[in-house]
Design an enzyme around this catalytic site. Sequence first.
Site, PDB file in Angstrom:
ATOM      1  N   HIS A  73     -45.699  68.170 -36.198  1.00  0.00           N
ATOM      2  CA  HIS A  73     -47.114  68.402 -35.834  1.00  0.00           C
ATOM      3  C   HIS A  73     -47.590  67.244 -34.966  1.00  0.00           C
ATOM      4  O   HIS A  73     -47.839  66.149 -35.465  1.00  0.00           O
ATOM      5  CB  HIS A  73     -47.979  68.486 -37.104  1.00  0.00           C
ATOM      6  CG  HIS A  73     -49.418  68.808 -36.826  1.00  0.00           C
ATOM      7  ND1 HIS A  73     -50.093  69.797 -37.494  1.00  0.00           N
ATOM      8  CD2 HIS A  73     -50.316  68.279 -35.959  1.00  0.00           C
ATOM      9  CE1 HIS A  73     -51.333  69.860 -37.066  1.00  0.00           C
ATOM     10  NE2 HIS A  73     -51.498  68.931 -36.124  1.00  0.00           N
TER      11      HIS A  73
ATOM     12  N   HIS B 271     -50.099  66.129 -31.274  1.00  0.00           N
ATOM     13  CA  HIS B 271     -50.955  66.438 -30.121  1.00  0.00           C
ATOM     14  C   HIS B 271     -50.518  65.543 -28.968  1.00  0.00           C
ATOM     15  O   HIS B 271     -50.703  64.326 -29.025  1.00  0.00           O
ATOM     16  CB  HIS B 271     -52.428  66.164 -30.455  1.00  0.00           C
ATOM     17  CG  HIS B 271     -52.923  66.996 -31.592  1.00  0.00           C
ATOM     18  ND1 HIS B 271     -53.539  68.215 -31.414  1.00  0.00           N
ATOM     19  CD2 HIS B 271     -52.849  66.804 -32.935  1.00  0.00           C
ATOM     20  CE1 HIS B 271     -53.840  68.732 -32.603  1.00  0.00           C
ATOM     21  NE2 HIS B 271     -53.426  67.900 -33.542  1.00  0.00           N
TER      22      HIS B 271
ATOM     23  N   LYS C 243     -50.425  78.765 -34.195  1.00  0.00           N
ATOM     24  CA  LYS C 243     -51.332  77.866 -34.907  1.00  0.00           C
ATOM     25  C   LYS C 243     -52.661  78.555 -35.182  1.00  0.00           C
ATOM     26  O   LYS C 243     -53.309  79.065 -34.263  1.00  0.00           O
ATOM     27  CB  LYS C 243     -51.561  76.605 -34.060  1.00  0.00           C
ATOM     28  CG  LYS C 243     -52.566  75.608 -34.635  1.00  0.00           C
ATOM     29  CD  LYS C 243     -52.051  74.932 -35.900  1.00  0.00           C
ATOM     30  CE  LYS C 243     -53.104  74.076 -36.575  1.00  0.00           C
ATOM     31  NZ  LYS C 243     -53.132  72.707 -36.134  1.00  0.00           N
TER      32      LYS C 243
ATOM     33  N   HIS D 161     -50.961  69.034 -42.382  1.00  0.00           N
ATOM     34  CA  HIS D 161     -51.652  67.777 -42.721  1.00  0.00           C
ATOM     35  C   HIS D 161     -52.474  67.878 -44.005  1.00  0.00           C
ATOM     36  O   HIS D 161     -53.692  67.720 -43.985  1.00  0.00           O
ATOM     37  CB  HIS D 161     -52.517  67.282 -41.556  1.00  0.00           C
ATOM     38  CG  HIS D 161     -53.320  68.331 -40.829  1.00  0.00           C
ATOM     39  ND1 HIS D 161     -54.159  69.211 -41.461  1.00  0.00           N
ATOM     40  CD2 HIS D 161     -53.400  68.637 -39.513  1.00  0.00           C
ATOM     41  CE1 HIS D 161     -54.720  70.002 -40.575  1.00  0.00           C
ATOM     42  NE2 HIS D 161     -54.272  69.669 -39.381  1.00  0.00           N
TER      43      HIS D 161
ATOM     44  N   ASP E 143     -49.491  64.543 -37.006  1.00  0.00           N
ATOM     45  CA  ASP E 143     -50.829  64.867 -36.499  1.00  0.00           C
ATOM     46  C   ASP E 143     -51.359  63.752 -35.606  1.00  0.00           C
ATOM     47  O   ASP E 143     -52.564  63.508 -35.545  1.00  0.00           O
ATOM     48  CB  ASP E 143     -51.820  65.177 -37.628  1.00  0.00           C
ATOM     49  CG  ASP E 143     -53.062  65.902 -37.105  1.00  0.00           C
ATOM     50  OD1 ASP E 143     -53.005  66.468 -36.005  1.00  0.00           O
ATOM     51  OD2 ASP E 143     -54.094  65.875 -37.801  1.00  0.00           O
TER      52      ASP E 143
HETATM   53  O1  DOR Z   1     -58.141  64.640 -36.528  1.00  0.00           O
HETATM   54  C1  DOR Z   1     -57.748  65.605 -35.894  1.00  0.00           C
HETATM   55  N1  DOR Z   1     -57.585  65.547 -34.556  1.00  0.00           N
HETATM   56  N2  DOR Z   1     -57.533  66.745 -36.546  1.00  0.00           N
HETATM   57  C2  DOR Z   1     -57.258  67.882 -35.902  1.00  0.00           C
HETATM   58  O2  DOR Z   1     -57.104  68.892 -36.555  1.00  0.00           O
HETATM   59  C3  DOR Z   1     -57.222  67.924 -34.425  1.00  0.00           C
HETATM   60  C4  DOR Z   1     -56.948  66.611 -33.865  1.00  0.00           C
HETATM   61  C5  DOR Z   1     -57.219  66.510 -32.383  1.00  0.00           C
HETATM   62  O3  DOR Z   1     -56.742  67.371 -31.640  1.00  0.00           O
HETATM   63  O4  DOR Z   1     -57.886  65.566 -31.959  1.00  0.00           O
HETATM   64 ZN    ZN Z   2     -53.386  68.400 -35.561  1.00  0.00          ZN
END
Ligand code: DOR
Ligand code: ZN
Length: 348
Positions: A17, A19, A103, A178, A251
Amino acid sequence: MNETPESLTIRRPDDWHVHLRDGEVLAAVTTYTARQFARAIVMPNLAPPVTGVEAAIAYRDRILAAVPEGAAFTPLMTAYLTDATDPDEIARGYEEGVFTAAKLYPANATTNSAHGVSDVANIRSVLERMAAIGMPLCIHGEVTDADIDIFDREKAFISRVLEPLLLSLPDLKVIFEHITTADAVQFVTSADSNVAATITPQHLHINRNAMLVGGIRPHAYCLPVAKRERHRIALREAATSGSAKFFLGTDSAPHARDAKESACGCAGIFNAPFALESYLEVFEDEGALANFEGFASEHGPRFYGLAPNEERITLERTGTQVPDEIDAGGTPIVPFHAGETLRWAIRA
Ligand code: DOR
Ligand code: ZN
């Protein structure tokens, strides 16, 4: 195993997971993930979100172009589900090997989730198709109902959404992403083998005090938000237990320093640069070094039906100094553990 070894060699881990973002920060952020992990499940919450096969192919190409020379890194793409998602598009992407998973963001639960799903009933036909073809569903498990306190949103999601969903689609492969509560640990532990969870480093290290004691600390703010200490303890037990239902998902969610240090700061912790060093401290402190490889490198691929990596990495007890700030292609970002010294380091 000797519990105070000087080094630890394991199969190369994956991040289930992450970003990676897009544009100016993509290259820097991808470089950090590719340094630690062989593969990563890449979240689709860009603006606009990655909802279709062609957009995912284009995003995958941009990520691959950002991987440094000599690094071997495979991005595993996900489809962002909306109320209007076409089951044929999701199934085509999975069958063509573009989408590894889809997702589910409840609408307005987190960053760039405005196009998310307003009611799982609206994607019923998508979920039925996913269950039929064995395609995994990654879930951001928080309700957004105004009557639910933000610290209770994950727990409420279990009873209001997840339990009914799995009762009606018992074969659906679900990754509860998460997780942050003892309730989620309990739910996943007692569910069938088609239900698993990822756990982030921050939810193993911090409880909600880290955000609120001595002043508001925006760099400890992410979603789902960190909970009470008893929940952190339950997460540490689950992660280090050796159970194949729990695996690594950072995450890592970078935001520019000024977007975090704001009157309305963004949610997300950038932990990719030192994620393994961070997790490993937890396993060592719990006396569970022998279970680290399972959590980091074996349970995830097994759940997703992929082969584990054959390559090995070595972590050494030489220490890592985490910088106060990282320059991501001109964007300053504060990493998790900023200014701290972690005990372990990845051997170059
Ligand atoms: O803290 C987070 N940031 N939780 C999420 O679910 C998305 C993520 C983000 O994309 O910034
Ligand atoms: Zn996330």
